[in-house]
Design a protein around this motif. Structure first.
Motif, PDB file in Angstrom:
ATOM      1  N   ALA A   1      30.389  76.331   6.724  1.00 39.14           N
ATOM      2  CA  ALA A   1      30.708  76.227   8.146  1.00 39.14           C
ATOM      3  C   ALA A   1      29.732  75.519   8.906  1.00 39.14           C
ATOM      4  CB  ALA A   1      31.357  77.486   8.762  1.00 39.14           C
ATOM      5  N   LEU A   2      28.425  76.178   8.569  1.00 40.28           N
ATOM      6  CA  LEU A   2      27.277  75.548   9.316  1.00 40.28           C
ATOM      7  C   LEU A   2      26.812  74.139   8.994  1.00 40.28           C
ATOM      8  CD1 LEU A   2      24.709  76.157  11.228  1.00 40.28           C
ATOM      9  CD2 LEU A   2      23.544  77.041   9.039  1.00 40.28           C
TER      10      LEU A   2
ATOM     11  N   ALA B   1      29.498  71.735  10.582  1.00 41.81           N
ATOM     12  CA  ALA B   1      29.192  71.738  12.180  1.00 41.81           C
ATOM     13  C   ALA B   1      27.766  70.836  12.452  1.00 41.81           C
ATOM     14  CB  ALA B   1      28.992  73.232  12.760  1.00 41.81           C
TER      15      ALA B   1
ATOM     16  N   ILE C   1      24.357  71.298  17.192  1.00 39.04           N
ATOM     17  CA  ILE C   1      25.473  72.513  17.133  1.00 39.04           C
ATOM     18  C   ILE C   1      25.442  73.339  18.277  1.00 39.04           C
ATOM     19  CG2 ILE C   1      25.582  72.373  14.528  1.00 39.04           C
ATOM     20  CD1 ILE C   1      23.903  75.259  14.528  1.00 39.04           C
ATOM     21  N   ASP C   2      26.560  74.031  18.321  1.00 38.33           N
ATOM     22  CA  ASP C   2      26.796  75.215  19.628  1.00 38.33           C
ATOM     23  C   ASP C   2      25.882  76.319  18.926  1.00 38.33           C
ATOM     24  OD1 ASP C   2      28.152  77.484  20.778  1.00 38.33           O
ATOM     25  OD2 ASP C   2      28.700  75.657  21.980  1.00 38.33           O
TER      26      ASP C   2
ATOM     27  N   THR D   1      26.834  79.100  19.330  1.00 36.60           N
ATOM     28  CA  THR D   1      27.318  80.246  18.840  1.00 36.60           C
ATOM     29  C   THR D   1      27.677  79.918  17.468  1.00 36.60           C
ATOM     30  OG1 THR D   1      29.563  78.991  19.379  1.00 36.60           O
ATOM     31  CG2 THR D   1      28.674  80.687  20.964  1.00 36.60           C
ATOM     32  N   GLN D   2      27.691  78.582  16.702  1.00 32.44           N
ATOM     33  CA  GLN D   2      27.943  78.547  15.252  1.00 32.44           C
ATOM     34  C   GLN D   2      26.575  78.981  14.659  1.00 32.44           C
ATOM     35  OE1 GLN D   2      28.264  74.215  16.348  1.00 32.44           O
ATOM     36  NE2 GLN D   2      30.237  74.110  15.557  1.00 32.44           N
TER      37      GLN D   2
ATOM     38  N   THR E   1      26.925  82.729  14.763  1.00 27.97           N
ATOM     39  CA  THR E   1      27.814  83.230  13.702  1.00 27.97           C
ATOM     40  C   THR E   1      27.411  83.319  12.189  1.00 27.97           C
ATOM     41  OG1 THR E   1      29.597  82.388  15.311  1.00 27.97           O
ATOM     42  CG2 THR E   1      30.363  82.767  12.662  1.00 27.97           C
ATOM     43  N   ALA E   2      26.592  82.220  12.008  1.00 28.84           N
ATOM     44  CA  ALA E   2      25.928  81.890  10.604  1.00 28.84           C
ATOM     45  C   ALA E   2      24.996  83.196  10.275  1.00 28.84           C
ATOM     46  CB  ALA E   2      25.286  80.840  10.364  1.00 28.84           C
TER      47      ALA E   2
END
Length: 150
Positions: free
Chosen positions: A85-86, A89, A97-98, A100-101, A104-105
């Motif tokens: 996902a990272l 993104a 990237i945001d 929050t991303q 989250t990682a």
């Protein structure tokens, strides 16, 4: 690919050096192959998608379901899913990237070393994807065609 890339010894040297360095990093081969598959799918590179699907299955021993999930930047392994996902993104945002991303990682246990190597693997994979798409490299691997992207 290497044969076509050999038109520039400097490029071959750089590709081999980065590939070799990352293979000795913290990300294990099964994760690196899934990252390569996700990037090849994103960049519509049949050559790299074919090569990394084969290597993922036969060398890194990633099962077929996980290889298919990687094409969608997904995994049943939460840590691998966070890395995929990272990487996705970062690719979509061209490095932006945001926050929050990233949080989250990190919440999924992704370390600073892994984040750095995700960027390194993304750069390596973009290099080979773009090169092979541009060169229209003959595909000696069992062909895996990228999904249609809308």
């Amino acid at each position: 690919m290497a044969k076509v890339m050999a038109n520039s010894p400097a490029l071959v040297k750089g590709w081999l050096a980065l590939s070799g360095a990352l293979s000795g990093g913290v990300l294990p081969a099964p994760v690196r192959e899934r990252l390569a598959i996700a990037t090849a799918e994103y960049n519509n590179c049949t050559y790299c998608l074919s090569a990394h699907t084969y290597i993922g299955a036969h060398v890194a021993k990633v099962d077929a379901e996980e290889l298919e999930r990687a094409r969608h930047a997904e995994s049943t392994d939460p840590h691998a899913a966070a890395l995929l996902a990272l990487s996705g993104a970062i690719a979509r945002g061209r490095g932006h990237i945001d926050e929050t991303q990233l949080k989250t990682a990190r919440a999924a246990g992704v370390t600073d070393a892994e984040i750095a190597e995700v960027v390194g693997n993304l750069a390596l994979n973009i290099l080979t994807n773009y090169f092979n798409v541009l060169a229209d490299t003959d595909n000696e691997w069992p062909v895996v065609t990228p999904h249609t992207h809308g």
